[in-house]
Design a protein around this motif. Structure first.
Motif, PDB file in Angstrom:
ATOM      1  N   VAL A   1       0.845  -1.191   0.000  1.00  0.00           N
ATOM      2  CA  VAL A   1       0.000   0.000   0.000  1.00  0.00           C
ATOM      3  C   VAL A   1       0.880   1.241   0.000  1.00  0.00           C
ATOM      4  O   VAL A   1       1.883   1.312   0.721  1.00  0.00           O
ATOM      5  N   TYR A   2       0.507   2.218  -0.814  1.00  0.00           N
ATOM      6  CA  TYR A   2       1.201   3.503  -0.899  1.00  0.00           C
ATOM      7  C   TYR A   2       0.309   4.549  -0.263  1.00  0.00           C
ATOM      8  O   TYR A   2      -0.877   4.658  -0.603  1.00  0.00           O
TER       9      TYR A   2
ATOM     10  N   PRO B   1       5.457   9.181  -1.221  1.00  0.00           N
ATOM     11  CA  PRO B   1       4.550   8.332  -0.454  1.00  0.00           C
ATOM     12  C   PRO B   1       5.310   7.258   0.319  1.00  0.00           C
ATOM     13  O   PRO B   1       6.400   6.835  -0.067  1.00  0.00           O
ATOM     14  N   PHE B   2       4.714   6.836   1.420  1.00  0.00           N
ATOM     15  CA  PHE B   2       5.235   5.725   2.204  1.00  0.00           C
ATOM     16  C   PHE B   2       4.633   4.437   1.667  1.00  0.00           C
ATOM     17  O   PHE B   2       3.444   4.369   1.361  1.00  0.00           O
TER      18      PHE B   2
ATOM     19  N   GLY C   1      -9.271  -3.421   4.452  1.00  0.00           N
ATOM     20  CA  GLY C   1     -10.709  -3.268   4.245  1.00  0.00           C
ATOM     21  C   GLY C   1     -11.133  -1.866   3.848  1.00  0.00           C
ATOM     22  O   GLY C   1     -12.267  -1.669   3.377  1.00  0.00           O
ATOM     23  N   LYS C   2     -10.245  -0.878   4.037  1.00  0.00           N
ATOM     24  CA  LYS C   2     -10.521   0.455   3.514  1.00  0.00           C
ATOM     25  C   LYS C   2     -10.317   0.458   1.999  1.00  0.00           C
ATOM     26  O   LYS C   2      -9.860  -0.528   1.413  1.00  0.00           O
ATOM     27  N   LYS C   3     -10.621   1.578   1.361  1.00  0.00           N
ATOM     28  CA  LYS C   3     -10.548   1.651  -0.097  1.00  0.00           C
ATOM     29  C   LYS C   3      -9.397   2.546  -0.554  1.00  0.00           C
ATOM     30  O   LYS C   3      -9.008   3.495   0.142  1.00  0.00           O
ATOM     31  N   VAL C   4      -8.878   2.231  -1.719  1.00  0.00           N
ATOM     32  CA  VAL C   4      -7.931   3.134  -2.363  1.00  0.00           C
ATOM     33  C   VAL C   4      -8.657   4.450  -2.640  1.00  0.00           C
ATOM     34  O   VAL C   4      -9.762   4.466  -3.189  1.00  0.00           O
TER      35      VAL C   4
ATOM     36  N   ASP D   1      -3.864   8.990   3.903  1.00  0.00           N
ATOM     37  CA  ASP D   1      -4.467   8.985   2.572  1.00  0.00           C
ATOM     38  C   ASP D   1      -3.960   7.749   1.831  1.00  0.00           C
ATOM     39  O   ASP D   1      -2.749   7.609   1.606  1.00  0.00           O
ATOM     40  N   ILE D   2      -4.857   6.860   1.450  1.00  0.00           N
ATOM     41  CA  ILE D   2      -4.489   5.633   0.733  1.00  0.00           C
ATOM     42  C   ILE D   2      -4.487   5.927  -0.759  1.00  0.00           C
ATOM     43  O   ILE D   2      -5.530   6.203  -1.357  1.00  0.00           O
ATOM     44  N   LEU D   3      -3.304   5.894  -1.371  1.00  0.00           N
ATOM     45  CA  LEU D   3      -3.150   6.324  -2.756  1.00  0.00           C
ATOM     46  C   LEU D   3      -3.166   5.169  -3.750  1.00  0.00           C
ATOM     47  O   LEU D   3      -3.594   5.330  -4.886  1.00  0.00           O
ATOM     48  N   GLU D   4      -2.655   4.022  -3.353  1.00  0.00           N
ATOM     49  CA  GLU D   4      -2.542   2.892  -4.285  1.00  0.00           C
ATOM     50  C   GLU D   4      -2.372   1.610  -3.469  1.00  0.00           C
ATOM     51  O   GLU D   4      -1.836   1.632  -2.348  1.00  0.00           O
ATOM     52  N   ALA D   5      -2.829   0.482  -3.994  1.00  0.00           N
ATOM     53  CA  ALA D   5      -2.617  -0.822  -3.365  1.00  0.00           C
ATOM     54  C   ALA D   5      -2.429  -1.845  -4.471  1.00  0.00           C
ATOM     55  O   ALA D   5      -3.259  -1.948  -5.387  1.00  0.00           O
TER      56      ALA D   5
END
Length: 335
Positions: free
Chosen positions: A243-244, A273-274, A293-296, A330-334
């Motif tokens: 996850v980024y 990003p981390f 379980g959260k969304k990109v 902030d979830i940017l990519e997975a």
């Protein structure tokens, strides 16, 4: 478990393991990173062509077929746009989601799995990140999204004189890549932020910079809080994915006379990003439980009790023992 090839191309930062933040003692190299940083100081400037040149066949968006000519490479660093895209020009601070196919010039060996192979993954490239290999930084900076780019990289533009034992790349190997610049990774979650009850931290995160976190004067919750502030439109994050994210973190404590908490850590300050495997014990438990379980595209408020964070470890004035942690993620990519 086999390493993902895309992750092996990332020069390792000191990635955080049983924590996100804290001192150097809490850091170690990511298990998905290469084992040593290449020495690429003084990397050559790229040129558009140098005989002999590989040939590339195949439509954009599909796996390219690379034919490496016989004989020795020129030794020059070549970056050539094969097909120019119609999207925005990549800035040095952007992170680009790319798809790639790679070969070793001398042996003709394909570096697998590439992005178009079964179980292949995209490669994320941030040009101004000092950990980005020159062959990838130069392949995307100043190019348009949608472009297909051919790269011929001598060691000085790739893994340096030591090569890469993990990828079986020797110290004199020239590499050939075809990279499709698929899209820009968002820099932050996009959308209207949900309001928060007064007994939870108040968040201001409307700019591309560390979030401002205001801690309420009441006691923190005893259980993990994982509240979606902005709902993304991407797929759900699954355990085991890389996850980024961009994040800001603070301890739940009152800063008398100050309107916002003192951040003990922020990915924004690193300029990139981390990235981490999620749900696998690579980060603190509160992250694993709160983000799977959260969304990109989501922005998530995490309030993490000490038992799922650092417990009784004292990490300094900004992060005392038995701290409840507050993160804005902030979830940017997975992938």
């Amino acid at each position: 478990m086999r390493r993902r090839l895309a992750a092996a191309f990332i020069v390792p930062a000191l990635m955080l393991t049983a924590a996100c933040g804290g001192g150097d003692d809490d850091k170690k190299e990511s298990s998905d990173s290469a084992s040593a940083s290449p020495s690429t100081e003084g990397a050559p400037k790229p040129v558009d062509a140098a005989d002999p040149m590989p040939s590339v066949a195949g439509d954009a968006g599909k796996k390219p077929q690379i034919t490496v000519p016989k004989g020795e490479p020129s030794g020059k660093f070549v970056v050539r746009t094969l097909t120019e895209g119609t999207g925005p020009v990549v800035q040095k601070s952007d992170t680009v989601v790319t798809k790639y196919t790679g070969k070793v010039w001398k042996s003709g060996k394909e570096l697998t799995p590439g992005s178009y192979d079964d179980k292949g993954q995209p490669l994320m490239v941030t040009p101004n990140n000092p950990e980005t290999l020159p062959m990838f930084a130069e392949a995307v900076a100043g190019k348009k999204i949608g472009s297909r780019v051919l790269v011929v990289a001598p060691p000085a533009a790739a893994f340096g004189a030591q090569g890469s034992q993990q990828l079986e790349i020797g110290p004199t190997d020239n590499l050939v890549f075809v990279m499709d610049l698929d899209r820009l990774m968002p820099k932050k979650a996009d959308g209207t932020q949900a309001s928060l009850p007064a007994d939870l931290p108040q968040i201001k995160a409307d700019k591309e910079e560390p979030a401002e976190i205001k801690i309420p004067k009441n006691d923190p919750p005893k259980e993990l809080v994982a509240k979606t502030l902005i709902e993304g439109k991407g797929p759900e994050v699954k355990s085991g994915q890389t996850v980024y994210m961009q994040y800001s973190g603070a301890a739940w404590k009152i800063n008398e006379g100050k309107d916002k908490a003192t951040l003990f850590d922020s990915s924004w300050k690193a300029g990139k990003p981390f990235m981490t495997a999620i749900g696998q014990g690579q980060v603190i438990e509160g992250w694993d439980k709160g983000l799977v379980g959260k969304k990109v595209g989501d922005r998530v408020l995490l309030v993490i009790p000490p038992e799922q964070a650092y417990k009784d470890q004292d990490k300094g004035a900004d992060l005392p023992a038995n701290s409840t942690l507050v993160f804005v993620v902030d979830i940017l990519e997975a992938v």
